[in-house]
Design an enzyme around this catalytic site. Structure first.
Site, short mmCIF file in Angstrom:
data_model
loop_
_atom_site.label_atom_id
_atom_site.label_comp_id
_atom_site.label_asym_id
_atom_site.label_seq_id
_atom_site.Cartn_x
_atom_site.Cartn_y
_atom_site.Cartn_z
CG ASP A 192 -1.90 -1.24 0.94
OD1 ASP A 192 -2.68 -1.29 0.04
OD2 ASP A 192 -2.42 -1.67 2.09
CG MET A 239 -5.52 -5.01 -2.61
SD MET A 239 -4.16 -6.19 -1.90
CE MET A 239 -5.30 -7.80 -1.61
#
Length: 412
Positions: A142, A186
């Site tokens: 991330d 994501m």
């Protein structure tokens, strides 16, 4: 006298998290300060249950192969320690284990929540005057850890996303039929993975038409207007959307009553399908949705050499910092320059990182709120450079096998 060290991994896996572990292990083997190198099974839970094994006993070729083995070779967990001022029970068990195994150095490889564990343990050790060096090692696809320029794991995930989008583009342009393709990647609150779509280029042209990030409020009407405009220019449109896009009230577009992890983070997924239905209803019935899901986390066949080597270097440097008694920090990355790209490992105080998120700067998002700027692309580009390939056997990647069932059980 020499002390032993312990390595543990936590949170979601990445393609290079093991490279950091190998960097730690190999540097520990060379150290005059460290004797045995232990690995905890399933993160902090392995310490609480005294489940571990010794890397000194693992064959060298398996440790070397571990550098290009994806996922968390020691196992992972999502376990939040309570504040030690309210409940010391787990801390007592953890440091009792450290004393039993003569652990003088603890390296915890993980993301935001793992850095919370590093902070709590290091603060507890300082308060109780316990002689254990505790350092955090960053990992997360991330890319949302504060202070560090970027996180090991992100470069390889971004490379996989860019590669996959190029392949999707190639597939979509085989026929003359009109089509809209939505790729969901994501990213709960930070859109770094979605932004990687801007790296995909074919014949010098960016193949992704629109990118939607959690950093800006999502409007369904504005989205449909954007798609209509792009569809008017080209009857074949490719869109990248983060799973964490939110409306103006802060509610996730894919918000459900789904399960959450041990840190209270809701499991997302499905934003792409919601947008697919809207485009089918208002623009064209030919809409495909591709959800990358976990595929983007551990794609060892698409490793960034930069990512692998940086992960290894951060682990290696962490041992050198630890030998000097440095504790309560995360060993992250400081960028020296982008052209040419130069970096160096650096120390960042753990209190400035734990429970914080680094998001894409607003200045790196275009005024239309549907793409990223060249400055953002220039930031990402060096991180995906170079290729590193795993070993292959019988035509498929061959990964390291650590026989954790042969762990050191002495004194358990």
């Amino acid at each position: 006298m020499k002390k032993n060290c312990l390595i543990a991994q936590s949170g979601g896996p990445t393609a290079v998290i093991n490279s950091s572990a190998v960097g730690i292990a190999f540097e520990c083997f060379r150290s005059d300060e460290i004797d045995r190198v232990y690995a905890s099974n399933n993160g902090i839970l392995g310490i609480l249950t005294e489940s571990y094994f010794c890397l000194n006993d693992v064959a060298f070729d398996q440790l070397k192969r571990l550098k290009t083995t994806p996922s968390s070779a020691f196992g992972s967990c999502r376990h939040r320690l309570k504040d030690w001022r309210e409940d010391e029970s787990e801390y007592s068990r953890i440091f009792s284990f450290f004393r039993k195994k003569d652990i003088g150095y603890f390296f915890y490889i993980g993301g935001n929540d793992s850095m919370d564990t590093v902070m709590k343990l290091s603060q507890y050790a300082e308060e109780k005057k316990l002689d254990v060096v505790i350092l955090g090692i960053p990992k997360t696809i991330d890319n949302d850890l504060a202070d560090t320029d970027h996180c090991p794991g992100y470069g390889s995930a971004a490379k996989y996303i860019g590669t996959s989008l190029l392949e999707i583009y190639q597939d979509a342009h085989v026929y003359q039929n009109e089509q809209v393709t939505i790729a969901e990647v994501m990213g709960r609150n930070a859109g770094w993975l979605a932004a990687a779509g801007a790296l995909a280029r074919y014949n010098g042209k960016q193949v992704v038409d629109l990118i939607y990030l959690p950093e800006v409020a999502f409007s369904m009407q504005r989205f449909l207007d954007d798609v209509k405009e792009a569809f008017g220019r080209s009857k074949n449109v490719l869109i990248v959307v983060s799973e964490g896009i939110q409306d103006c009230d802060g509610s996730y577009i894919a918000d459900t009553a789904a399960v959450s992890d041990g840190f209270g983070h809701q499991q997302l997924g499905g934003a792409g399908q919601i947008l697919r239905r809207e485009v089918m209803a208002h623009i064209t019935p030919r809409v495909k949705c591709v959800e990358f899901n976990i595929l983007q986390r551990c794609a060892a066949h698409c490793l960034s050499e930069t990512d692998v080597e940086e992960a290894y270097k951060v682990g290696k440097e962490a041992v050198r910092y630890a030998e000097n008694g440095t504790s309560g920090y995360m060993v992250g990355i400081r960028r020296i320059s982008s052209k040419p790209y130069l970096m160096k490992p650096a120390l960042f105080k753990i209190e400035g990182i734990a429970n914080k998120e680094k998001k894409i700067p607003q200045s790196w998002i275009t005024s239309g709120k549907n793409y990223v700027t060249q400055e953002c692309i220039d930031y990402m580009q060096p991180l995906i450079m170079g290729e590193k390939f795993p070993d292959y056997e019988d035509g498929l990647p061959a990964f390291s096998v650590l026989k954790s069932d042969e762990r050191d059980t002495a004194d358990i």
